[in-house]
Design a protein around this motif. Sequence first.
Motif, mmCIF file in Angstrom:
data_model
loop_
_atom_site.group_PDB
_atom_site.id
_atom_site.type_symbol
_atom_site.label_atom_id
_atom_site.label_comp_id
_atom_site.label_asym_id
_atom_site.label_seq_id
_atom_site.Cartn_x
_atom_site.Cartn_y
_atom_site.Cartn_z
ATOM 1 N N VAL A 132 0.846 -1.196 0.000
ATOM 2 C CA VAL A 132 0.000 0.000 0.000
ATOM 3 C C VAL A 132 0.882 1.247 0.000
ATOM 4 O O VAL A 132 1.666 1.458 0.932
ATOM 5 N N PHE A 133 0.742 2.035 -1.043
ATOM 6 C CA PHE A 133 1.464 3.303 -1.127
ATOM 7 C C PHE A 133 0.564 4.427 -0.635
ATOM 8 O O PHE A 133 -0.570 4.559 -1.099
ATOM 9 N N VAL A 134 1.062 5.211 0.315
ATOM 10 C CA VAL A 134 0.277 6.312 0.874
ATOM 11 C C VAL A 134 0.492 7.549 0.009
ATOM 12 O O VAL A 134 1.571 8.156 0.009
ATOM 13 N N PHE A 181 -0.817 -4.354 -5.593
ATOM 14 C CA PHE A 181 -0.443 -2.951 -5.447
ATOM 15 C C PHE A 181 -1.690 -2.112 -5.198
ATOM 16 O O PHE A 181 -2.670 -2.189 -5.944
ATOM 17 N N TYR A 182 -1.639 -1.301 -4.128
ATOM 18 C CA TYR A 182 -2.765 -0.440 -3.780
ATOM 19 C C TYR A 182 -2.247 0.946 -3.392
ATOM 20 O O TYR A 182 -1.084 1.100 -3.006
ATOM 21 N N ALA A 191 -6.855 1.132 -1.685
ATOM 22 C CA ALA A 191 -6.563 0.411 -0.442
ATOM 23 C C ALA A 191 -7.744 0.416 0.512
ATOM 24 O O ALA A 191 -7.951 -0.548 1.266
ATOM 25 N N ARG A 192 -8.536 1.465 0.504
ATOM 26 C CA ARG A 192 -9.680 1.537 1.419
ATOM 27 C C ARG A 192 -10.737 0.491 1.075
ATOM 28 O O ARG A 192 -11.488 0.046 1.942
ATOM 29 N N LYS A 193 -10.834 0.117 -0.183
ATOM 30 C CA LYS A 193 -11.780 -0.928 -0.577
ATOM 31 C C LYS A 193 -11.224 -2.312 -0.254
ATOM 32 O O LYS A 193 -11.973 -3.258 -0.010
ATOM 33 N N ARG A 194 -9.905 -2.422 -0.270
ATOM 34 C CA ARG A 194 -9.267 -3.714 0.033
ATOM 35 C C ARG A 194 -9.241 -3.997 1.532
ATOM 36 O O ARG A 194 -9.400 -5.139 1.968
#
Length: 343
Positions: A116-118, A144-145, A278-281
Amino acid sequence: MNIFTQFNFPATFMEVCGTHTNVIASSGIRQMLPENIKLISGPGCPVCVTAQRDIDWVIELAKTKQAVVLTFGDLIKVPGTMSSLQKEKAANSDIRVVYSPIDALKIAQSVKKPVVFVGVGFETTAPTIAVAVLKAKAMKIQNFYIISYFKLIPPALEMIATNPRLNIDGFILPGHVSTIIGAKPYNFLAQKYNKPCVISGFEPNDILESIFLLLQQIKNKKPSVQIQYRRSVRVTGNRAAVKLMNEVFAKCDAEWRGLGVIKNSGLMLAKEYQQFDARKRFNLKVPLPKPSPCRCGDVLLGLITPVQCQLFGRKCRPSNPIGPCMVSSEGACAAYYKYNIKK
């Protein structure tokens, strides 16, 4: 003779960009201006304006140890409500500092866990993340998210221009952001709100010239959007970068630290790319942040200077930051502390 003494009216200008804040502090520009000309810092530090609950969400993700969390360096020391990424890294969460979103893709290819990349930044950073997302889709990278905390500068400036608590006479506009979006998106500030604007470069002489141009606009009663940073900024901006940004992202409402929720001031992944969200994952819930005595929000609005916060230089220092403005190299508190500015 100080060229600014010819302007005998009071004027308060906001330097929007955190890099400008740092240059103004390091070069002593505030001290060389007459007392009637005042500079205040604005919401130009992307880490600083990221909402507390968004910081807490990333920290909670790191705590779960379900993913490799990747971020640019400034974010790792920003305190959340109960912890920080730095503390979670010390507790064996897999948190890594990267210098490019392309590095994030390489890491995703080398591990089996989700990566997860912020994504924190303004219009300057968003196109580079857009490229990474397009590459991830083309390469069919499944782990990758990104978390999109990207913010757009013009909506925040409209909120500031219309805020009755503020009395901004003009804006020193950010050079890096304007390299991407150009000058046109700021026209409403001059045309609708009669606010003089100058897009400035980053050398001390650039900023001094920008202040001079703002004062001339006020004196002549002709507010406009001028480009001082002509060696890098064009009126129409970088059309290729804007096209990339518009393809991968869609505008959304976003919460800014100190400014609240601003309509259409954020970027979320467009429908075609929400598989990378990422929020959906990760379905995480974090409690509402507890109130803090930190006044970063007021600093970002220009309501106070850093030294007017009761924590500044006492409990809040670079070695023990209470708020993000003391962490980031673009934060006003960090600049005031480093260069020992007293007011």
